[in-house]
Scaffold this active site. Structure first.
Site, PDB file in Angstrom:
ATOM      1  N   GLY A  35      44.501  53.156  34.094  1.00 10.38           N
ATOM      2  CA  GLY A  35      43.285  52.609  33.494  1.00 10.38           C
ATOM      3  C   GLY A  35      43.296  52.435  31.988  1.00 10.38           C
ATOM      4  O   GLY A  35      42.220  52.367  31.381  1.00 10.38           O
TER       5      GLY A  35
ATOM      6  N   ASN B 195      44.024  49.749  30.471  1.00 13.80           N
ATOM      7  CA  ASN B 195      43.368  48.451  30.242  1.00 13.80           C
ATOM      8  C   ASN B 195      41.864  48.536  30.448  1.00 13.80           C
ATOM      9  O   ASN B 195      41.095  47.948  29.682  1.00 13.80           O
ATOM     10  CB  ASN B 195      43.989  47.368  31.134  1.00 13.80           C
ATOM     11  CG  ASN B 195      45.297  46.851  30.574  1.00 13.80           C
ATOM     12  OD1 ASN B 195      45.318  46.041  29.651  1.00 13.80           O
ATOM     13  ND2 ASN B 195      46.405  47.354  31.110  1.00 13.80           N
TER      14      ASN B 195
ATOM     15  N   LEU C 130      46.213  46.344  42.022  1.00 14.84           N
ATOM     16  CA  LEU C 130      47.489  46.015  42.656  1.00 14.84           C
ATOM     17  C   LEU C 130      47.365  45.445  44.067  1.00 14.84           C
ATOM     18  O   LEU C 130      48.355  45.300  44.769  1.00 14.84           O
ATOM     19  CB  LEU C 130      48.387  47.257  42.651  1.00 14.84           C
ATOM     20  CG  LEU C 130      48.563  47.881  41.254  1.00 14.84           C
ATOM     21  CD1 LEU C 130      49.467  49.094  41.308  1.00 14.84           C
ATOM     22  CD2 LEU C 130      49.074  46.867  40.230  1.00 14.84           C
TER      23      LEU C 130
ATOM     24  N   LEU D 100      45.890  42.246  46.724  1.00 14.86           N
ATOM     25  CA  LEU D 100      45.469  40.846  46.748  1.00 14.86           C
ATOM     26  C   LEU D 100      43.945  40.790  46.804  1.00 14.86           C
ATOM     27  O   LEU D 100      43.312  41.590  47.497  1.00 14.86           O
ATOM     28  CB  LEU D 100      46.054  40.212  48.008  1.00 14.86           C
ATOM     29  CG  LEU D 100      46.465  38.753  48.011  1.00 14.86           C
ATOM     30  CD1 LEU D 100      47.376  38.430  46.846  1.00 14.86           C
ATOM     31  CD2 LEU D 100      47.141  38.411  49.335  1.00 14.86           C
TER      32      LEU D 100
ATOM     33  N   HIS E   8      49.228  40.335  34.052  1.00 15.28           N
ATOM     34  CA  HIS E   8      50.495  40.684  34.691  1.00 15.28           C
ATOM     35  C   HIS E   8      51.485  41.080  33.602  1.00 15.28           C
ATOM     36  O   HIS E   8      51.586  40.393  32.575  1.00 15.28           O
ATOM     37  CB  HIS E   8      51.025  39.493  35.495  1.00 15.28           C
ATOM     38  CG  HIS E   8      52.239  39.845  36.287  1.00 15.28           C
ATOM     39  ND1 HIS E   8      52.167  40.542  37.480  1.00 15.28           N
ATOM     40  CD2 HIS E   8      53.553  39.647  36.052  1.00 15.28           C
ATOM     41  CE1 HIS E   8      53.387  40.745  37.941  1.00 15.28           C
ATOM     42  NE2 HIS E   8      54.251  40.210  37.097  1.00 15.28           N
TER      43      HIS E   8
ATOM     44  N   ASP F  90      49.837  36.389  41.713  1.00 17.14           N
ATOM     45  CA  ASP F  90      50.377  35.948  40.414  1.00 17.14           C
ATOM     46  C   ASP F  90      50.631  34.447  40.313  1.00 17.14           C
ATOM     47  O   ASP F  90      51.483  34.008  39.540  1.00 17.14           O
ATOM     48  CB  ASP F  90      51.690  36.698  40.095  1.00 17.14           C
ATOM     49  CG  ASP F  90      51.523  38.202  40.184  1.00 17.14           C
ATOM     50  OD1 ASP F  90      50.468  38.692  39.750  1.00 17.14           O
ATOM     51  OD2 ASP F  90      52.436  38.873  40.700  1.00 17.14           O
TER      52      ASP F  90
ATOM     53  N   GLU G 246      49.139  44.297  25.722  1.00 14.54           N
ATOM     54  CA  GLU G 246      47.897  44.277  26.512  1.00 14.54           C
ATOM     55  C   GLU G 246      46.711  44.690  25.642  1.00 14.54           C
ATOM     56  O   GLU G 246      45.644  44.061  25.673  1.00 14.54           O
ATOM     57  CB  GLU G 246      48.040  45.200  27.730  1.00 14.54           C
ATOM     58  CG  GLU G 246      49.060  44.658  28.720  1.00 14.54           C
ATOM     59  CD  GLU G 246      49.309  45.526  29.935  1.00 14.54           C
ATOM     60  OE1 GLU G 246      49.777  44.969  30.947  1.00 14.54           O
ATOM     61  OE2 GLU G 246      49.058  46.741  29.889  1.00 14.54           O
TER      62      GLU G 246
HETATM   63  C1  GAR Z   1      49.380  47.127  33.392  1.00 15.07           C
HETATM   64  O1  GAR Z   1      50.593  47.086  32.672  1.00 15.07           O
HETATM   65  C2  GAR Z   1      49.129  45.806  34.073  1.00 15.07           C
HETATM   66  O2  GAR Z   1      49.643  44.712  33.373  1.00 15.07           O
HETATM   67  C3  GAR Z   1      49.846  45.990  35.381  1.00 15.07           C
HETATM   68  O3  GAR Z   1      49.613  47.308  35.743  1.00 15.07           O
HETATM   69  C4  GAR Z   1      49.505  48.102  34.555  1.00 15.07           C
HETATM   70  C5  GAR Z   1      48.288  48.980  34.690  1.00 15.07           C
HETATM   71  O4  GAR Z   1      48.192  49.893  33.629  1.00 15.07           O
HETATM   72  N1  GAR Z   1      49.365  45.055  36.362  1.00 15.07           N
HETATM   73  C6  GAR Z   1      50.127  44.581  37.346  1.00 15.07           C
HETATM   74  O5  GAR Z   1      51.280  44.926  37.523  1.00 15.07           O
HETATM   75  C7  GAR Z   1      49.444  43.564  38.250  1.00 15.07           C
HETATM   76  N2  GAR Z   1      50.396  42.913  39.101  1.00 15.07           N
HETATM   77  P1  GAR Z   1      46.818  50.597  33.321  1.00 15.07           P
HETATM   78  O6  GAR Z   1      46.280  51.169  34.643  1.00 15.07           O
HETATM   79  O7  GAR Z   1      47.163  51.702  32.378  1.00 15.07           O
HETATM   80  O8  GAR Z   1      45.893  49.599  32.739  1.00 15.07           O
END
Ligand code: GAR
Length: 187
Positions: free
Chosen positions: A12, A14, A85, A87, A104, A145, A174
């Site tokens: 989390g 992001n 993660l 669909l 992504h 994606d 990000e």
């Molecule tokens: C992030 O790096 C995001 O880009 C990726 O998962 C991570 C989650 O990190 N997303 C994917 O791979 C989607 N296919 P977070 O939980 O610390 O935000």
């Protein structure tokens, strides 16, 4: 007021960055965090910022309207996949057409598709000896994606970089770009 739902599956970072970015914004509010993992740390991060989170299981997502009804009840306008993660199910794609954004951790169309998420992406990029990776922010459709790409940013990789090193670089991108890109997209 534009109301956002953030979808998350894990740590989390992001979620936290997006939520913090919009705190005090008179036009945009992070209304709720939707989790598909019961104890995802994203829920804890949301709670610390005073944001509710709700957990839904596979059945809720794919065999019912439970998630959709929750979003309608909360008067959600847009969905942001922030480390989510699974669909997105058809009922949400229909109701929120062109209103779902994903991040992504690679330069799509490379390193995308089923099974390509989180650390698996970084491992594949490093294993292939790439010298550049980055992030892609794109609209969500029914394929993993594959929706229209709105934004990409890159980072260099050295021969010594491990998947963890790359993950750290991608997280910086990000943080630098995702919240502000969301704000610009909503405008
Ligand atoms: C992030 O790096 C995001 O880009 C990726 O998962 C991570 C989650 O990190 N997303 C994917 O791979 C989607 N296919 P977070 O939980 O610390 O935000």
């Amino acid at each position: 007021m534009t109301r956002l739902a953030l979808f998350a599956s894990g740590n989390g970072t992001n979620v936290q960055q997006i939520a913090e970015y919009f705190i005090g914004n008179p036009n945009v509010k992070v209304e709720i965090v939707i989790l598909n993992k019961k104890n995802a740390f994203a829920g804890e991060r949301a709670a610390r910022l005073g944001i509710d989170s709700v957990y839904f299981n596979r059945n809720d997502f794919y065999q019912s309207d439970n998630v959709l009804n929750c979003l309608i009840e909360r008067r959600i306008d847009y969905i942001i996949l922030a480390g989510f993660l699974w669909l997105v199910p058809d009922n949400l794609l229909t109701h929120f057409e062109s209103k779902i954004l994903n991040i992504h951790p690679a330069l799509l169309p490379a390193y995308g598709g089923k099974g390509m998420y989180g650390h698996y992406v970084h491992e594949a990029v490093v294993a292939n000896g790439e010298r550049i990776s980055g992030i892609s922010i794109h609209l969500v459709n029914k394929e993993y994606d594959k929706g229209r790409i709105l934004f990409q940013a890159t980072c260099p990789l050295s021969a010594e970089d491990t998947p963890d090193d790359l993950a750290a670089k991608v997280h910086l991108l990000e943080k630098a770009y995702f919240p502000s890109l969301i704000a610009a997209w909503l405008r």
